[in-house]
Design a protein around this motif. Structure first.
Motif, PDB file in Angstrom:
ATOM      1  N   VAL A 191      -9.024   9.914  -3.426  1.00 13.59           N
ATOM      2  CA  VAL A 191      -7.210   9.930  -4.126  1.00 13.59           C
ATOM      3  C   VAL A 191      -6.142   9.953  -2.984  1.00 13.59           C
ATOM      4  CG1 VAL A 191      -5.792  11.220  -5.470  1.00 13.59           C
ATOM      5  CG2 VAL A 191      -8.215  10.651  -6.375  1.00 13.59           C
ATOM      6  N   SER A 192      -6.749  11.185  -1.876  1.00 10.04           N
ATOM      7  CA  SER A 192      -5.942  11.270  -0.366  1.00 10.04           C
ATOM      8  C   SER A 192      -5.518  10.698   0.060  1.00 10.04           C
ATOM      9  CB  SER A 192      -6.765  12.872   0.357  1.00 10.04           C
ATOM     10  OG  SER A 192      -5.903  12.931   0.967  1.00 10.04           O
ATOM     11  N   LYS A 193      -6.687   9.373   0.286  1.00  6.98           N
ATOM     12  CA  LYS A 193      -6.647   8.463   1.095  1.00  6.98           C
ATOM     13  C   LYS A 193      -5.153   7.428   0.244  1.00  6.98           C
ATOM     14  CE  LYS A 193     -11.191   8.458   3.602  1.00  6.98           C
ATOM     15  NZ  LYS A 193     -12.480   8.157   3.664  1.00  6.98           N
ATOM     16  N   TRP A 194      -5.286   7.192  -0.858  1.00  8.44           N
ATOM     17  CA  TRP A 194      -4.632   6.315  -1.737  1.00  8.44           C
ATOM     18  C   TRP A 194      -3.513   7.250  -1.204  1.00  8.44           C
ATOM     19  CZ3 TRP A 194      -7.993   7.175  -6.875  1.00  8.44           C
ATOM     20  CH2 TRP A 194      -9.281   6.024  -6.332  1.00  8.44           C
ATOM     21  N   GLU A 195      -3.399   7.943  -1.929  1.00  2.79           N
ATOM     22  CA  GLU A 195      -1.554   9.062  -1.893  1.00  2.79           C
ATOM     23  C   GLU A 195      -1.330   8.545  -0.275  1.00  2.79           C
ATOM     24  OE1 GLU A 195      -1.597  12.386  -3.700  1.00  2.79           O
ATOM     25  OE2 GLU A 195      -2.152  11.503  -5.759  1.00  2.79           O
ATOM     26  N   LYS A 249      -4.160   5.574   3.380  1.00  5.96           N
ATOM     27  CA  LYS A 249      -5.003   5.368   4.415  1.00  5.96           C
ATOM     28  C   LYS A 249      -6.218   4.446   3.920  1.00  5.96           C
ATOM     29  CE  LYS A 249      -4.476   9.326   6.704  1.00  5.96           C
ATOM     30  NZ  LYS A 249      -5.545  10.775   7.192  1.00  5.96           N
ATOM     31  N   SER A 250      -6.307   3.424   2.387  1.00  5.77           N
ATOM     32  CA  SER A 250      -6.485   2.716   2.126  1.00  5.77           C
ATOM     33  C   SER A 250      -6.508   1.976  -0.098  1.00  5.77           C
ATOM     34  CB  SER A 250      -8.539   3.303   1.534  1.00  5.77           C
ATOM     35  OG  SER A 250      -8.409   4.516   1.055  1.00  5.77           O
ATOM     36  N   ALA A 251      -6.172   1.683  -0.662  1.00  2.00           N
ATOM     37  CA  ALA A 251      -6.079   0.729  -1.708  1.00  2.00           C
ATOM     38  C   ALA A 251      -7.213   1.475  -2.803  1.00  2.00           C
ATOM     39  CB  ALA A 251      -6.219   0.198  -1.478  1.00  2.00           C
ATOM     40  N   PRO A 252      -6.852   1.746  -3.703  1.00  2.96           N
ATOM     41  CA  PRO A 252      -7.896   1.402  -4.869  1.00  2.96           C
ATOM     42  C   PRO A 252      -8.499   0.115  -5.381  1.00  2.96           C
ATOM     43  CG  PRO A 252      -5.595   1.917  -5.754  1.00  2.96           C
ATOM     44  CD  PRO A 252      -5.662   2.337  -3.889  1.00  2.96           C
ATOM     45  N   ASP A 253      -9.967  -0.032  -5.639  1.00  6.16           N
ATOM     46  CA  ASP A 253     -10.672  -1.093  -6.288  1.00  6.16           C
ATOM     47  C   ASP A 253      -9.593  -1.287  -7.512  1.00  6.16           C
ATOM     48  OD1 ASP A 253     -12.458  -2.232  -7.715  1.00  6.16           O
ATOM     49  OD2 ASP A 253     -13.011  -2.193  -6.000  1.00  6.16           O
ATOM     50  N   ILE A 254      -9.546  -1.998  -7.149  1.00  9.45           N
ATOM     51  CA  ILE A 254      -8.540  -2.971  -8.621  1.00  9.45           C
ATOM     52  C   ILE A 254      -9.491  -3.211  -9.955  1.00  9.45           C
ATOM     53  CG2 ILE A 254      -9.743  -5.555  -8.793  1.00  9.45           C
ATOM     54  CD1 ILE A 254      -7.820  -6.716  -9.364  1.00  9.45           C
ATOM     55  N   LEU A 255     -10.418  -2.508  -9.706  1.00  7.84           N
ATOM     56  CA  LEU A 255     -11.326  -2.022 -11.171  1.00  7.84           C
ATOM     57  C   LEU A 255     -11.176  -0.724 -11.564  1.00  7.84           C
ATOM     58  CD1 LEU A 255     -14.795  -2.917 -10.489  1.00  7.84           C
ATOM     59  CD2 LEU A 255     -12.894  -4.502 -11.834  1.00  7.84           C
ATOM     60  N   PHE A 256      -9.989   0.085 -10.824  1.00  7.52           N
ATOM     61  CA  PHE A 256      -9.871   1.375 -11.442  1.00  7.52           C
ATOM     62  C   PHE A 256      -8.499   1.546 -11.856  1.00  7.52           C
ATOM     63  CE2 PHE A 256     -12.510   3.240  -7.307  1.00  7.52           C
ATOM     64  CZ  PHE A 256     -13.421   3.942  -8.722  1.00  7.52           C
ATOM     65  N   LEU A 257      -7.555   0.520 -11.562  1.00  5.32           N
ATOM     66  CA  LEU A 257      -6.417   0.198 -11.819  1.00  5.32           C
ATOM     67  C   LEU A 257      -5.878   0.134 -13.423  1.00  5.32           C
ATOM     68  CD1 LEU A 257      -4.876  -2.469  -9.272  1.00  5.32           C
ATOM     69  CD2 LEU A 257      -4.689  -0.047  -9.012  1.00  5.32           C
ATOM     70  N   ASN A 276       1.001  -1.531  -0.422  1.00  4.82           N
ATOM     71  CA  ASN A 276       0.026  -0.130  -0.123  1.00  4.82           C
ATOM     72  C   ASN A 276       1.170   1.321  -0.323  1.00  4.82           C
ATOM     73  OD1 ASN A 276      -2.240  -0.763  -0.190  1.00  4.82           O
ATOM     74  ND2 ASN A 276      -2.991  -1.339   1.757  1.00  4.82           N
ATOM     75  N   ASN A 277       1.935   1.208   0.821  1.00  6.79           N
ATOM     76  CA  ASN A 277       2.716   2.263   1.210  1.00  6.79           C
ATOM     77  C   ASN A 277       3.150   2.436  -0.707  1.00  6.79           C
ATOM     78  OD1 ASN A 277       2.422   2.864   3.492  1.00  6.79           O
ATOM     79  ND2 ASN A 277       3.787   1.498   3.832  1.00  6.79           N
ATOM     80  N   VAL A 278       3.699   1.873  -1.021  1.00  7.50           N
ATOM     81  CA  VAL A 278       4.595   1.371  -2.325  1.00  7.50           C
ATOM     82  C   VAL A 278       3.398   2.643  -3.709  1.00  7.50           C
ATOM     83  CG1 VAL A 278       5.739   0.399  -4.338  1.00  7.50           C
ATOM     84  CG2 VAL A 278       6.189   0.002  -1.874  1.00  7.50           C
ATOM     85  N   LEU A 279       2.360   1.430  -3.673  1.00  5.45           N
ATOM     86  CA  LEU A 279       1.106   1.993  -4.376  1.00  5.45           C
ATOM     87  C   LEU A 279       0.864   3.684  -3.775  1.00  5.45           C
ATOM     88  CD1 LEU A 279      -1.472   1.767  -7.071  1.00  5.45           C
ATOM     89  CD2 LEU A 279      -2.618   1.122  -4.392  1.00  5.45           C
ATOM     90  N   ALA A 280       1.312   3.775  -2.897  1.00  4.37           N
ATOM     91  CA  ALA A 280       0.744   5.404  -2.641  1.00  4.37           C
ATOM     92  C   ALA A 280       1.781   6.104  -3.162  1.00  4.37           C
ATOM     93  CB  ALA A 280       0.330   5.618  -1.055  1.00  4.37           C
ATOM     94  N   SER A 281       3.262   5.523  -3.269  1.00  2.00           N
ATOM     95  CA  SER A 281       3.846   6.657  -3.036  1.00  2.00           C
ATOM     96  C   SER A 281       3.908   6.528  -4.924  1.00  2.00           C
ATOM     97  CB  SER A 281       5.433   6.037  -2.541  1.00  2.00           C
ATOM     98  OG  SER A 281       5.734   6.994  -3.508  1.00  2.00           O
ATOM     99  N   ASN A 282       3.292   5.490  -5.137  1.00  2.56           N
ATOM    100  CA  ASN A 282       3.361   5.673  -6.866  1.00  2.56           C
ATOM    101  C   ASN A 282       2.799   6.497  -7.556  1.00  2.56           C
ATOM    102  OD1 ASN A 282       5.924   4.739  -7.032  1.00  2.56           O
ATOM    103  ND2 ASN A 282       5.066   2.728  -7.138  1.00  2.56           N
ATOM    104  N   ILE A 283       1.779   6.938  -7.189  1.00  2.00           N
ATOM    105  CA  ILE A 283       0.116   6.941  -7.667  1.00  2.00           C
ATOM    106  C   ILE A 283       0.050   8.647  -7.618  1.00  2.00           C
ATOM    107  CG2 ILE A 283      -2.358   7.901  -6.579  1.00  2.00           C
ATOM    108  CD1 ILE A 283      -2.546   5.085  -6.146  1.00  2.00           C
ATOM    109  N   GLN A 284       1.220   9.183  -6.329  1.00  2.00           N
ATOM    110  CA  GLN A 284       1.036  10.281  -5.846  1.00  2.00           C
ATOM    111  C   GLN A 284       2.375  10.858  -7.182  1.00  2.00           C
ATOM    112  OE1 GLN A 284       3.467  12.295  -2.462  1.00  2.00           O
ATOM    113  NE2 GLN A 284       1.563  13.402  -2.044  1.00  2.00           N
TER     114      GLN A 284
END
Length: 228
Positions: free
Chosen positions: A37-41, A44-52, A5-13
């Motif tokens: 989006v703020s929570k993803w970055e 605090k949460s991860a995006p649903d796989i359908l958004f990827l 989640n931390n890696v995904l959050a950093s990459n999204i940002q």
């Protein structure tokens, strides 16, 4: 899971910023709220796989890159907006100390030279300028100016000015002016104006050395073909 989640959050940002998108703009592209989006970055949460798939499309990357720890974000310098000038076609050279654009009064810019290989249109710099080719729409520098070819559009310089070809549009400078061709336009110079060709101007301030002189008013000594 937390590490992923931390890696995904950093990459999204990082991907979002590299694309020049705000959280609100990314949220609109994905059909979610900016709070999501703020929570993803913030992991605090991860995006649903359908958004990827859509997210990868917006970012211009592969889905697996969103989870990669080895991503080296591309720097987009065109996203820098805090500059005190318009977004135009002028080539500008500046010297920065941190995020501060230094002026000639900072006594460090004269140690730098903004060099352009080839031709240029309009050039401005807080330091010295060197252009190997032709300048077509003027040149302004807080330091010295060296133009290898002709210069059209005039020049303002805090130092000396050297032009390899014809020079038109007038000039204001704190030092000497040396021109390898003819000079056309008024001159305000604290030094000597040395021109291999002819000079045509309404007013010249400074000492003049040239072959042929056409000028209504001169404030300084004049030497034509070696004779004063």
């Amino acid at each position: 899971m937390d590490n992923i989640n931390n890696v995904l959050a950093s990459n999204i940002q990082n991907f979002r910023k590299n694309k020049g998108l705000t959280q609100e703009e990314l949220a609109k592209e994905l059909g979610v709220t900016f709070q999501a989006v703020s929570k993803w970055e913030n992991a605090k949460s991860a995006p649903d796989i359908l958004f990827l798939p859509k997210m990868a499309e917006v970012f211009g990357c592969y889905i697996d890159e969103l989870f990669s720890r080895d991503i080296q974000p591309e720097l987009h310098f065109d996203l820098c907006t805090a500059f005190p000038w318009e977004d135009d076609d002028t080539i500008r050279g500046v010297v920065c100390l941190g995020r501060k654009i230094l002026q000639i009064s900072d006594e460090i810019t004269d140690k730098f030279t903004f060099e352009i290989v080839g031709d240029a249109k309009n050039v401005q710099s807080e330091c010295n300028i060197t252009v190997s080719g032709f300048v077509s729409e003027g040149c302004n520098a807080n330091g010295g100016v060296v133009i290898g070819g002709p210069l059209v559009g005039g020049c303002n310089s805090g130092g000396q000015v050297t032009v390899g070809g014809h020079f038109s549009g007038g000039c204001n400078c704190m030092g000497d002016i040396t021109c390898g061709g003819s000079l056309f336009g008024d001159v305000n110079c604290n030094g000597t104006v040395t021109v291999d060709g002819d000079i045509e101007a309404d007013k010249i301030k400074g000492n003049v050395v040239c072959n042929v002189l056409k000028c209504d008013r001169i404030e300084g000594d004049v030497t034509i073909n070696g004779e004063k």
